[in-house]
Write a protein that holds these residues in place. Structure first.
Motif, PDB file in Angstrom:
ATOM      1  N   PRO A  54      42.293  35.443  49.186  1.00 56.73           N
ATOM      2  CA  PRO A  54      43.746  35.590  49.319  1.00 56.73           C
ATOM      3  C   PRO A  54      44.258  37.022  49.145  1.00 56.73           C
ATOM      4  O   PRO A  54      45.411  37.298  49.417  1.00 56.73           O
ATOM      5  N   PHE A  55      43.392  37.940  48.718  1.00 58.78           N
ATOM      6  CA  PHE A  55      43.849  39.307  48.462  1.00 58.78           C
ATOM      7  C   PHE A  55      43.530  40.219  49.634  1.00 58.78           C
ATOM      8  O   PHE A  55      42.770  39.875  50.532  1.00 58.78           O
ATOM      9  N   SER A  56      44.081  41.458  49.587  1.00 58.03           N
ATOM     10  CA  SER A  56      43.722  42.447  50.593  1.00 58.03           C
ATOM     11  C   SER A  56      42.252  42.821  50.377  1.00 58.03           C
ATOM     12  O   SER A  56      41.693  42.552  49.307  1.00 58.03           O
ATOM     13  N   THR A  57      41.629  43.458  51.364  1.00 54.46           N
ATOM     14  CA  THR A  57      40.179  43.663  51.330  1.00 54.46           C
ATOM     15  C   THR A  57      39.674  44.252  50.020  1.00 54.46           C
ATOM     16  O   THR A  57      38.800  43.681  49.377  1.00 54.46           O
ATOM     17  N   ASN A  58      40.239  45.393  49.613  1.00 54.49           N
ATOM     18  CA  ASN A  58      39.709  46.069  48.427  1.00 54.49           C
ATOM     19  C   ASN A  58      39.935  45.271  47.150  1.00 54.49           C
ATOM     20  O   ASN A  58      39.018  45.077  46.362  1.00 54.49           O
ATOM     21  N   VAL A  59      41.167  44.774  46.972  1.00 52.88           N
ATOM     22  CA  VAL A  59      41.472  43.980  45.777  1.00 52.88           C
ATOM     23  C   VAL A  59      40.596  42.726  45.761  1.00 52.88           C
ATOM     24  O   VAL A  59      40.033  42.348  44.730  1.00 52.88           O
ATOM     25  N   GLY A  60      40.462  42.109  46.930  1.00 49.02           N
ATOM     26  CA  GLY A  60      39.649  40.897  47.049  1.00 49.02           C
ATOM     27  C   GLY A  60      38.220  41.146  46.626  1.00 49.02           C
ATOM     28  O   GLY A  60      37.623  40.350  45.886  1.00 49.02           O
ATOM     29  N   LEU A  61      37.653  42.266  47.083  1.00 46.76           N
ATOM     30  CA  LEU A  61      36.255  42.572  46.741  1.00 46.76           C
ATOM     31  C   LEU A  61      36.087  42.783  45.244  1.00 46.76           C
ATOM     32  O   LEU A  61      35.112  42.325  44.650  1.00 46.76           O
ATOM     33  N   ILE A  62      37.061  43.479  44.636  1.00 44.59           N
ATOM     34  CA  ILE A  62      36.972  43.713  43.188  1.00 44.59           C
ATOM     35  C   ILE A  62      37.084  42.377  42.453  1.00 44.59           C
ATOM     36  O   ILE A  62      36.290  42.065  41.549  1.00 44.59           O
ATOM     37  N   ALA A  63      38.047  41.540  42.891  1.00 47.02           N
ATOM     38  CA  ALA A  63      38.235  40.230  42.267  1.00 47.02           C
ATOM     39  C   ALA A  63      36.958  39.402  42.390  1.00 47.02           C
ATOM     40  O   ALA A  63      36.511  38.755  41.442  1.00 47.02           O
ATOM     41  N   PHE A  64      36.355  39.454  43.571  1.00 48.82           N
ATOM     42  CA  PHE A  64      35.128  38.697  43.846  1.00 48.82           C
ATOM     43  C   PHE A  64      33.997  39.179  42.932  1.00 48.82           C
ATOM     44  O   PHE A  64      33.288  38.372  42.323  1.00 48.82           O
ATOM     45  N   ALA A  65      33.859  40.503  42.824  1.00 51.88           N
ATOM     46  CA  ALA A  65      32.799  41.059  41.982  1.00 51.88           C
ATOM     47  C   ALA A  65      32.992  40.641  40.530  1.00 51.88           C
ATOM     48  O   ALA A  65      32.030  40.271  39.843  1.00 51.88           O
ATOM     49  N   ILE A  66      34.246  40.646  40.064  1.00 58.41           N
ATOM     50  CA  ILE A  66      34.516  40.229  38.681  1.00 58.41           C
ATOM     51  C   ILE A  66      34.183  38.747  38.506  1.00 58.41           C
ATOM     52  O   ILE A  66      33.522  38.354  37.542  1.00 58.41           O
ATOM     53  N   ALA A  67      34.611  37.930  39.484  1.00 58.52           N
ATOM     54  CA  ALA A  67      34.377  36.485  39.381  1.00 58.52           C
ATOM     55  C   ALA A  67      32.885  36.169  39.283  1.00 58.52           C
ATOM     56  O   ALA A  67      32.480  35.234  38.595  1.00 58.52           O
ATOM     57  N   GLN A  68      32.061  36.974  39.986  1.00 63.68           N
ATOM     58  CA  GLN A  68      30.620  36.723  39.973  1.00 63.68           C
ATOM     59  C   GLN A  68      30.008  36.871  38.583  1.00 63.68           C
ATOM     60  O   GLN A  68      29.025  36.225  38.263  1.00 63.68           O
ATOM     61  N   VAL A  69      30.581  37.772  37.767  1.00 63.12           N
ATOM     62  CA  VAL A  69      29.941  38.072  36.477  1.00 63.12           C
ATOM     63  C   VAL A  69      30.755  37.626  35.267  1.00 63.12           C
ATOM     64  O   VAL A  69      30.276  37.688  34.145  1.00 63.12           O
ATOM     65  N   ILE A  70      31.989  37.154  35.508  1.00 63.22           N
ATOM     66  CA  ILE A  70      32.894  36.905  34.380  1.00 63.22           C
ATOM     67  C   ILE A  70      32.337  35.852  33.417  1.00 63.22           C
ATOM     68  O   ILE A  70      32.547  35.947  32.203  1.00 63.22           O
ATOM     69  N   PHE A  71      31.609  34.871  33.946  1.00 57.33           N
ATOM     70  CA  PHE A  71      31.101  33.826  33.052  1.00 57.33           C
ATOM     71  C   PHE A  71      30.044  34.350  32.068  1.00 57.33           C
ATOM     72  O   PHE A  71      29.814  33.748  31.032  1.00 57.33           O
ATOM     73  N   PHE A  72      29.429  35.484  32.422  1.00 62.48           N
ATOM     74  CA  PHE A  72      28.475  36.097  31.487  1.00 62.48           C
ATOM     75  C   PHE A  72      29.172  36.469  30.167  1.00 62.48           C
ATOM     76  O   PHE A  72      28.546  36.517  29.129  1.00 62.48           O
ATOM     77  N   THR A  73      30.485  36.769  30.267  1.00 58.28           N
ATOM     78  CA  THR A  73      31.164  37.365  29.113  1.00 58.28           C
ATOM     79  C   THR A  73      31.725  36.340  28.133  1.00 58.28           C
ATOM     80  O   THR A  73      32.258  36.723  27.098  1.00 58.28           O
ATOM     81  N   ILE A  74      31.598  35.052  28.437  1.00 55.06           N
ATOM     82  CA  ILE A  74      32.287  34.066  27.599  1.00 55.06           C
ATOM     83  C   ILE A  74      31.886  34.129  26.116  1.00 55.06           C
ATOM     84  O   ILE A  74      32.759  33.985  25.251  1.00 55.06           O
ATOM     85  N   PRO A  75      30.618  34.401  25.766  1.00 54.60           N
ATOM     86  CA  PRO A  75      30.314  34.454  24.326  1.00 54.60           C
ATOM     87  C   PRO A  75      31.056  35.580  23.611  1.00 54.60           C
ATOM     88  O   PRO A  75      31.247  35.523  22.398  1.00 54.60           O
ATOM     89  N   PHE A  76      31.476  36.595  24.339  1.00 55.68           N
ATOM     90  CA  PHE A  76      32.124  37.752  23.725  1.00 55.68           C
ATOM     91  C   PHE A  76      33.642  37.671  23.821  1.00 55.68           C
ATOM     92  O   PHE A  76      34.351  38.216  22.988  1.00 55.68           O
ATOM     93  N   LEU A  77      34.131  36.962  24.850  1.00 57.82           N
ATOM     94  CA  LEU A  77      35.583  36.815  24.985  1.00 57.82           C
ATOM     95  C   LEU A  77      36.109  35.704  24.078  1.00 57.82           C
ATOM     96  O   LEU A  77      37.269  35.698  23.703  1.00 57.82           O
TER      97      LEU A  77
END
Lengths: 404, 327
Positions: free
Chosen positions: A312-335
């Motif tokens: 749903p985002f413009s290309t650059n924002v979308g790519l950054i959002a996508f990259a974050i989504a790929q790894v965000i679950f790794f951070t749950i023990p720390f968040l």
């Protein structure tokens, strides 16, 4: 050298050389698992079994699959489906297994989140599990290229294009990944290698590591209760099984796993024989054609939520959002800042967070498949924003959580 | 136990909602739904398409055409007179026919069994209008490969007679393969059934000393020539149908065959005019080549599932025997 005497049995002979009795004790009969668990605790072994099925069916398919852009499609759809005895069975098992393995992975993940099984020394269990999730994703994607149908080709095109990094225009990187300007023979050969050799090897290593991370912090239980495993183990060994809070991995824990697996296999083979279409997209039964873009290009269901975070985002924002989504679950023990190891329903706002995340990911998944038009685009955008808002909220709501 | 069932219920509910969303719901939204006309060839869709284009003259032309077809259908056809007239058709529709204007005229051996009566009438009256590809012939139907029919069979009674003859004498039992051959294979190959646009691939032998199969090369050259003519005529080579059964839903295939323009506006694919029997046979053949494991699945399925039900029961007994004294 160790003291070797005349062995009276094969068992003894092996024991003198391999210490099989010790191994059996350490890995099975005195590997302690909490007793206070439900069937969700069987998902790990269900996953191991599904991986085994994928490995065996994959080996059979590999004997007839032909990794050439001219022959791949027909080697899958004709040779294996028509000429090889029960080739269709192995293919349907492999296809259905690839889809179900993700269903079980998600159940396994959300079980871990619900019961807080990533905290207080269990961080590595979670991180190695997430590593497996990423590896399975790569394995699924590389395998999807192999039938060389329309969806293989165009998904390959779209996903490798992501590496151009939007405005960065890293087209050289995309060409390097593909080995060509477009997906062609070099592309198919390397994804074939990844799918049948490198990734399975790494996955097997990661599974062993994942098992290893469980050993010291022990498996969590339904109430997040922290108890003395040694004391509980002593009780069990003294025959006070009712009083003890633990059971041995084998045969007691395993017997329940095998029962759960049985139910799972009934469902699995029902799908293999009577409902396999859901795992094999019709679009991929048209041979790859670089001159004809399919009307709808979408990934398999298990990637849809992250695909919708991109769209749903413009290309650059979308790519950054996508990259974050790929790894965000790794951070749950720390968040997750709360000290409580407890099921979500005893954790106040986190309980709400859990179900909101689950429902939001379901909505993202639905929208990821629908054409990005009108109301679907808006719902997708809102769901993507909610996804990030939930991650930002996580440390805040868990920090203010009362200690139980 | 109750708690486990509650958890199972929640997991199952989420899984089913997930399935519903990504499969039935998504597909219902992604593809345009085309209603079947139940294989009745009355020009309803054709007229609606012309109306959507807001082309008054075309609407009138289509209405008149299909009204005429309806009128001819009410005439009583004379099969004996039809046989004599059919001689005109057989000049092109014969065994070993040559490519004419891009496509080889198909065999009509089972035309009476495969095609709908109204469609056959319409086809003889105006092949471009009947097959709903008249947009490809702005200079009139005469440029259609079968266009010259109007100079041979044009009187309403003659048309009724020929159709009566086809329905009476060119019917009979038809196999799925014959149905596919006559209705589809002039344009579409089926490599999994070892068929090209020229029919079954003949058995040839290689020269044992050179490893070369000259007869096969000659055949391949003939196929390539035929395909070239088809591609020239239709704009592209029509797709191989070996596995189309897995690539499209049955509903799509049936409504597409009934009226290709409805699913794919502007396509060069002509309407096939199959009746219920013809459609059933063609589908049966497509299923045989596209989904050949269906019979084996039906046999093995119950055994494998039965095995796992037994496995589960035994596992349950084993588990109970071990867990009995734990609580």
């Amino acid at each position: 050298m160790a003291r070797i005497e005349n062995a009276k049995s094969i068992g003894e002979w092996l024991d003198q050389r391999l210490a099989v009795q010790t191994l059996k004790r350490v890995l099975q009969t005195e590997y302690w698992i909490p007793k206070n668990i439900n069937f969700l605790w069987a998902m790990g072994m269900v996953l191991a079994a599904t991986f085994g099925i994928l490995l065996v069916s994959g080996i059979f398919l590999l004997m007839y699959y032909n990794p050439s852009t001219d022959l791949a499609f027909d080697s899958v759809n004709y040779t294996i489906m028509t000429e090889v005895g029960y080739g269709w069975l192995w293919r349907h098992i492999h296809g259905v297994g690839a889809s179900l393995v993700f269903l079980i992975i998600y159940i396994h993940m959300f079980t871990g989140i619900y019961y807080g099984s990533y905290k207080k020394g269990r961080e590595l269990i979670w991180l190695s599990g997430m590593l497996l999730y990423v590896l399975f994703s790569a394995e699924a994607f590389s395998g999807y290229m192999l039938p060389w149908g329309q969806m293989s080709y165009w998904a390959g095109m779209v996903i490798t294009n992501l590496f151009s990094g939007g405005s960065l225009h890293a087209d050289g990187l995309v060409e390097w990944i593909r080995g060509d300007y477009v997906p062609a023979q070099a592309f198919l050969s390397r994804f074939f290698m990844l799918h049948v050799l490198l990734l399975p090897l790494v996955i097997i290593g990661a599974i062993v590591f994942h098992f290893g991370t469980l050993r010291i912090p022990h498996v969590n239980n339904q109430d997040g209760e922290d108890f003395d495993f040694n004391e509980a183990a002593e009780l069990y060994k003294n025959g006070q099984k009712k009083e003890s809070k633990v059971i041995p991995f084998s045969p007691v824990f395993l017997s329940k796993d095998v029962f759960v697996m049985g139910i799972y296999f009934v469902l699995f083979f029902y799908l293999v024989f009577y409902h396999f279409e859901f795992a094999m997209d019709p679009v991929n039964f048209d041979p790859a054609d670089g001159l004809k873009t399919p009307t709808h290009i979408y990934p398999e269901w298990y990637f849809l939520w992250s695909y919708e975070v991109l769209r749903p985002f413009s290309t650059n924002v979308g790519l950054i959002a996508f990259a974050i989504a790929q790894v965000i679950f790794f951070t749950i023990p720390f968040l997750d800042r709360s000290p409580n190891v407890a099921p979500a329903n005893r954790r106040g706002l986190f309980h709400l967070w859990f179900w909101a995340m689950l429902v939001d990911m379901l909505v993202l998944t639905f929208m990821g498949k629908l054409p990005p038009q009108g109301i679907w685009s808006t719902i997708g955008l809102v769901a993507a924003l909610v996804f990030f808002a939930l991650w930002i909220a996580l440390p805040i709501i868990t920090k203010s959580e009362k200690k139980l | 136990m109750n708690k486990e069932l509650k958890i199972l219920g929640i997991v199952a509910a989420f899984t089913l909602i997930l399935y519903w969303g990504v499969e039935p719901f998504a597909h219902s939204q992604m593809h345009k739904h085309v209603e079947s006309n139940e294989l009745v060839y009355d020009g309803k869709a054709d007229i609606e398409e012309a109306e959507a284009k807001k082309d008054e003259a075309l609407v009138e032309k289509k209405k008149k055409f299909w009204a005429d077809v309806k009128e001819i259908a009410q005439l009583k056809g004379d099969a004996v007179a039809g046989e004599a007239t059919f001689g005109m058709c057989a000049g092109c529709h014969m065994d070993g026919a040559a490519n004419m204007g891009g496509v080889t005229p198909p065999s009509l051996d089972h035309a009476g069994a495969l095609y709908d009566k109204n469609f056959l009438i319409a086809l003889i009256k105006d092949p471009a209008m009947a097959t709903n590809v008249d947009h490809k012939y702005p200079n009139g139907t005469m440029s259609h490969p079968m266009g010259s029919i109007s100079s041979m069979v044009s009187a309403s009674q003659d048309i009724a007679n020929v159709v009566a003859y086809l329905k009476e004498k060119k019917a009979g039992e038809v196999t799925p393969k014959e149905a596919f051959t006559e209705a589809c294979s002039r344009c579409h190959a089926n490599r999994y059934a070892k068929m090209t646009q020229l029919g079954d691939i003949p058995k040839t032998k290689s020269n044992i000393k050179t490893g070369q199969d000259i007869d096969r090369m000659k055949y391949d050259q003939k196929v390539a020539t035929e395909q070239g003519a088809l591609a020239e005529y239709l704009g592209k080579l029509p797709p191989d149908l070996s596995i189309i059964y897995r690539a499209r839903s049955e509903h799509f295939l049936e409504t597409f065959l009934e009226n290709p323009q409805g699913q794919l506006a502007g396509t060069a694919m002509p309407r096939t005019g199959l009746n219920h029997e013809g459609m059933e046979k063609v589908m049966e053949f497509l299923a045989e080549t596209g989904d050949p494991s269906a019979p084996a699945r039906a046999i093995a399925g119950p055994w494998v599932i039965g095995f796992f039900i037994l496995f589960t029961l035994l596992a349950y007994l084993w588990k109970n025997s071990l867990w009995r004294d734990l609580h």
